[in-house]
Design an enzyme around this catalytic site. Structure first.
Site, PDB file in Angstrom:
ATOM      1  CG  ASP A  17      -2.017  -1.046   1.118  1.00  0.00           C
ATOM      2  OD1 ASP A  17      -2.177  -1.623   0.015  1.00  0.00           O
ATOM      3  OD2 ASP A  17      -2.731  -1.259   2.115  1.00  0.00           O
ATOM      4  CE  LYS A  44     -10.357  -4.709  -1.845  1.00  0.00           C
ATOM      5  NZ  LYS A  44     -10.350  -3.555  -0.945  1.00  0.00           N
ATOM      6  CD  GLU A 143      -7.402  -6.567  -3.617  1.00  0.00           C
ATOM      7  OE1 GLU A 143      -7.697  -5.376  -3.444  1.00  0.00           O
ATOM      8  OE2 GLU A 143      -6.628  -7.184  -2.870  1.00  0.00           O
ATOM      9  CG  ASP A 248      -6.420   5.237   7.043  1.00  0.00           C
ATOM     10  OD1 ASP A 248      -7.237   4.904   6.160  1.00  0.00           O
ATOM     11  OD2 ASP A 248      -5.188   5.125   6.900  1.00  0.00           O
ATOM     12  CG  ASP A 254      -9.471  -6.059   3.689  1.00  0.00           C
ATOM     13  OD1 ASP A 254     -10.390  -6.508   2.982  1.00  0.00           O
ATOM     14  OD2 ASP A 254      -8.613  -5.272   3.268  1.00  0.00           O
ATOM     15  N   GLY A 289      -3.283   3.652   8.459  1.00  0.00           N
ATOM     16  CA  GLY A 289      -2.716   2.567   7.660  1.00  0.00           C
ATOM     17  C   GLY A 289      -3.660   1.388   7.550  1.00  0.00           C
TER      18      GLY A 289
END
Ligand code: RIB
Length: 310
Positions: A17, A44, A143, A248, A254, A289
């Site tokens: 990320d 994920k 993904e 965030d 997830d 994060g």
């Protein structure tokens, strides 16, 4: 006597990320000055694996990484947390990356570039699931190629292992994947993508409509409003999320899926697994994060105790 940990397998993605925190998100053709930047571990699949591990599951990660430095550090990250990496393969080329923008209210925008995640094969997934005796739950997302998840879930189904599909990011679902999923868990945006008339999960009847159409167990995450799931009698049950100050939201969905999978693998009821999912997701949005926002194993134990003690 040693405590037996429930075993969860994730057949899914890893990303690095690249997170930019900015007061303003640029319009087309515009340049803005951001506030801060962070590089972190994400994807994920990886996030769900880490959440389940922090809660105490034995976790096997099935994935393909590139032969770059991101691949090396991703393996080290899993190993440092006690996640089994023996089923991760490496190919020539780039590992997955995800540039992410986060606004001051915690909202995120993500572009995933899957890279080596797209090199996973159905054979790799099938033999991973067939090769382990003790798996309770297999988790998948979107993904990696759907064919790979279909192979993993089909093998799991044959062995009576529970399969959980997190249909994220949204893509039209292959009918075969729906048929081998025991649970499907979208967020609100993915729900609208899957709903035949594009409706968001704003009422029990809308949620029930999609749940009935899919014909498997179903839950939807609702951000600060918690989650809703379809219970065994076909009734929609709701779970509230603890009120927190979100800074965030990246990876919160997830956290829910990883914690929910841990709950089911541990033998918790659907209700308790969903409560644990909401508690872990809410906890994660209070830190910056993705995996860096997840509770430590000790903090995760306290979150688990909240559910166990009612
Ligand atoms: O759900 C959050 C995750 O989505 C991030 O970690 C990013 O890598 C993307 O996969």
């Amino acid at each position: 006597m040693a405590k037996i940990e429930p075993t969860v397998m994730v057949v899914g993605s890893t990303m690095i990320d690249m997170i930019t925190y900015s007061k303003k998100i640029p319009n087309a053709g515009e340049t803005v000055i951001g506030d801060t930047f962070a590089l972190g571990f994400g994807g994920k699949g990886a996030n769900q694996a880490v959440m389940a591990r922090r809660l105490g599951a034995t976790v096997f990660m099935v994935n393909t990484l590139g032969d770059d430095v991101f691949g090396d550090t991703t393996v080290k990250n899993f190993e440092s947390q006690g996640i089994n990496t023996s089923l991760i393969s490496r190919v020539a080329g780039a590992s997955g990356v995800a540039p992410i923008w986060v606004e001051p209210n915690g909202t995120n925008r993500i572009i995933c570039v899957p890279g080596a995640n797209n090199e996973m094969t159905p054979e790799q997934a099938q033999s991973a699931v067939e090769g382990l005796a003790e798996i309770k739950v297999v988790i998948g997302q979107l993904e990696i190629p759907q064919e790979v998840t279909i192979a993993a879930f089909s093998a799991a189904r044959k062995r009576g292992i529970t399969t959980i599909l997190n249909p994220a990011p949204f893509a039209p679902l292959d009918e075969r994947l729906i048929r081998v999923s025991d649970w499907i868990i979208p967020n609100e945006t993915e729900f609208a993508g899957m709903h035949p008339r594009g409706l968001r999960p704003d009422s029990d009847s809308i949620i029930k409509e999609l749940s009935d159409q899919l014909g498997c167990r179903f839950a939807v995450t609702l951000g600060e409003n918690g989650a809703a799931y379809c219970d065994n009698s076909g009734t929609i049950s709701r779970v509230r999320a603890p009120k927190v100050n979100a800074i965030d939201t990246t990876g919160a969905g997830d956290a829910f899926v990883g914690a929910f999978a841990f709950g089911l693998a541990s033998g918790l009821s659907d209700q308790m697994a969903a409560e644990l999912g909401c508690i872990c997701a809410s906890d994660s949005v209070t830190r910056l994060g993705t995996q860096s926002s997840y509770p430590t194993p000790d903090q995760a134990k306290s979150l688990l105790a909240q559910v166990a003690n009612g």
